[in-house]
Design a protein around this motif. Structure first.
Motif, mmCIF file in Angstrom:
data_model
loop_
_atom_site.group_PDB
_atom_site.id
_atom_site.type_symbol
_atom_site.label_atom_id
_atom_site.label_comp_id
_atom_site.label_asym_id
_atom_site.label_seq_id
_atom_site.Cartn_x
_atom_site.Cartn_y
_atom_site.Cartn_z
ATOM 1 N N GLU A 1 37.737 -2.246 9.064
ATOM 2 C CA GLU A 1 37.555 -1.480 7.843
ATOM 3 C C GLU A 1 36.713 -0.239 8.080
ATOM 4 O OE1 GLU A 1 36.352 -3.531 4.374
ATOM 5 O OE2 GLU A 1 37.655 -5.233 4.744
ATOM 6 N N PHE A 2 35.911 -0.237 9.131
ATOM 7 C CA PHE A 2 35.045 0.880 9.438
ATOM 8 C C PHE A 2 35.620 1.778 10.522
ATOM 9 C CE2 PHE A 2 32.299 -2.260 7.572
ATOM 10 C CZ PHE A 2 31.445 -1.509 6.794
ATOM 11 N N SER A 3 36.812 1.469 11.011
ATOM 12 C CA SER A 3 37.322 2.193 12.166
ATOM 13 C C SER A 3 37.424 3.687 11.915
ATOM 14 C CB SER A 3 38.669 1.624 12.607
ATOM 15 O OG SER A 3 39.613 1.782 11.571
ATOM 16 N N ILE B 1 35.868 9.685 15.886
ATOM 17 C CA ILE B 1 36.115 11.097 15.579
ATOM 18 C C ILE B 1 37.242 11.539 16.491
ATOM 19 C CG2 ILE B 1 35.206 13.441 15.722
ATOM 20 C CD1 ILE B 1 32.524 12.432 14.910
ATOM 21 N N ALA B 2 38.325 11.980 15.907
ATOM 22 C CA ALA B 2 39.507 12.422 16.653
ATOM 23 C C ALA B 2 39.962 11.351 17.643
ATOM 24 C CB ALA B 2 39.238 13.741 17.360
ATOM 25 N N GLY B 3 39.858 10.089 17.239
ATOM 26 C CA GLY B 3 40.301 8.986 18.079
ATOM 27 C C GLY B 3 39.301 8.536 19.122
ATOM 28 N N LEU B 4 38.169 9.252 19.240
ATOM 29 C CA LEU B 4 37.127 8.867 20.196
ATOM 30 C C LEU B 4 36.110 7.967 19.501
ATOM 31 C CD1 LEU B 4 36.449 12.324 21.859
ATOM 32 C CD2 LEU B 4 37.693 10.395 22.837
ATOM 33 N N PRO B 5 35.620 6.950 20.209
ATOM 34 C CA PRO B 5 34.587 6.102 19.596
ATOM 35 C C PRO B 5 33.349 6.931 19.272
ATOM 36 C CG PRO B 5 35.235 5.261 21.772
ATOM 37 C CD PRO B 5 35.943 6.555 21.565
ATOM 38 N N LEU B 6 32.760 6.667 18.131
ATOM 39 C CA LEU B 6 31.603 7.430 17.667
ATOM 40 C C LEU B 6 30.335 7.114 18.461
ATOM 41 C CD1 LEU B 6 30.749 9.475 15.555
ATOM 42 C CD2 LEU B 6 30.376 7.611 13.956
ATOM 43 N N HIS B 7 30.228 5.909 19.014
ATOM 44 C CA HIS B 7 28.996 5.503 19.698
ATOM 45 C C HIS B 7 28.581 6.455 20.829
ATOM 46 C CE1 HIS B 7 25.804 2.915 21.108
ATOM 47 N NE2 HIS B 7 26.333 2.919 22.316
ATOM 48 N N ALA C 1 27.873 1.730 15.366
ATOM 49 C CA ALA C 1 29.007 2.260 16.126
ATOM 50 C C ALA C 1 29.128 1.558 17.475
ATOM 51 C CB ALA C 1 28.855 3.775 16.311
ATOM 52 N N GLY C 2 28.005 1.228 18.088
ATOM 53 C CA GLY C 2 28.021 0.510 19.359
ATOM 54 C C GLY C 2 28.577 -0.887 19.217
ATOM 55 N N GLU C 3 28.232 -1.556 18.124
ATOM 56 C CA GLU C 3 28.777 -2.899 17.894
ATOM 57 C C GLU C 3 30.289 -2.845 17.692
ATOM 58 O OE1 GLU C 3 26.373 -4.423 14.724
ATOM 59 O OE2 GLU C 3 24.872 -5.179 16.117
ATOM 60 N N SER C 4 30.746 -1.819 17.016
ATOM 61 C CA SER C 4 32.187 -1.650 16.837
ATOM 62 C C SER C 4 32.867 -1.421 18.181
ATOM 63 C CB SER C 4 32.461 -0.466 15.906
ATOM 64 O OG SER C 4 33.839 -0.195 15.827
ATOM 65 N N LEU C 5 32.257 -0.596 19.017
ATOM 66 C CA LEU C 5 32.813 -0.340 20.347
ATOM 67 C C LEU C 5 32.792 -1.610 21.190
ATOM 68 C CD1 LEU C 5 33.969 1.673 22.372
ATOM 69 C CD2 LEU C 5 31.612 2.301 22.969
#
Length: 164
Positions: free
Chosen positions: A11-13, A18-24, A76-80
């Protein structure tokens, strides 16, 4: 410990890329520059009244940015980590990052207190208050700096450890 709500990272993806790059990795660069600079400025301002006056509100404002940026970087790191998997190197980096989080946030109240001590008033602040606030500020700054180095080292090893 996962700071992302039970709904999961999907849900947070949109927020964590940003532009398909992970935010972390993008947030880490801002965090790894601003957090140590703020910690160093806090220690200097706590110990040097002239620097405290010159920094003024810039120090609490920088600490506020860190207090917002650090949790966003962790989320963002946890999502990554959910995406790439929680291998031991990443788990160590994550554990250290979670240890850093309260200290990075503690820069804010410490910097507000240092700023408050330096404000001109009709009656001077008690000497004991200045000493206690300076001591707390220096401890927060030093612990934050040490943890930033440890988190960064663990993150670099997690990313680049297998290359060479």
């Amino acid at each position: 410990m996962n700071l992302i709500p039970a709904a999961g990272p999907l849900e947070f993806s949109g927020l964590l890329e940003i532009a398909g790059l992970p935010l972390h990795p993008l947030l880490v660069h801002a965090t790894v520059v601003l957090t140590p600079l703020t910690a160093i400025a806090l220690a200097v301002a706590a110990l040097w009244p002239s620097a405290r006056r010159r920094l003024g509100l810039a120090l609490p404002i920088a600490a506020l940015v860190v207090a917002v940026l650090a949790p966003l970087t962790v989320i963002a790191g946890e999502s990554l980590a959910d995406t790439v998997g929680r291998v031991p190197d990443i788990a160590r980096h994550e554990a250290l990052g979670l240890m850093l989080l309260p200290w990075a946030i503690a820069l804010l109240p410490a910097s507000v207190l240092v700023w408050w001590v330096g404000r001109p008033t009709e009656s001077p602040r008690p000497r004991w208050a200045k000493i206690v606030i300076a001591a707390v500020a220096v401890v927060v700054a030093v612990v934050t700096l040490v943890l930033v180095v440890l988190v960064g080292d663990a993150g670099a090893r997690a990313v680049w450890g297998g290359i060479g």
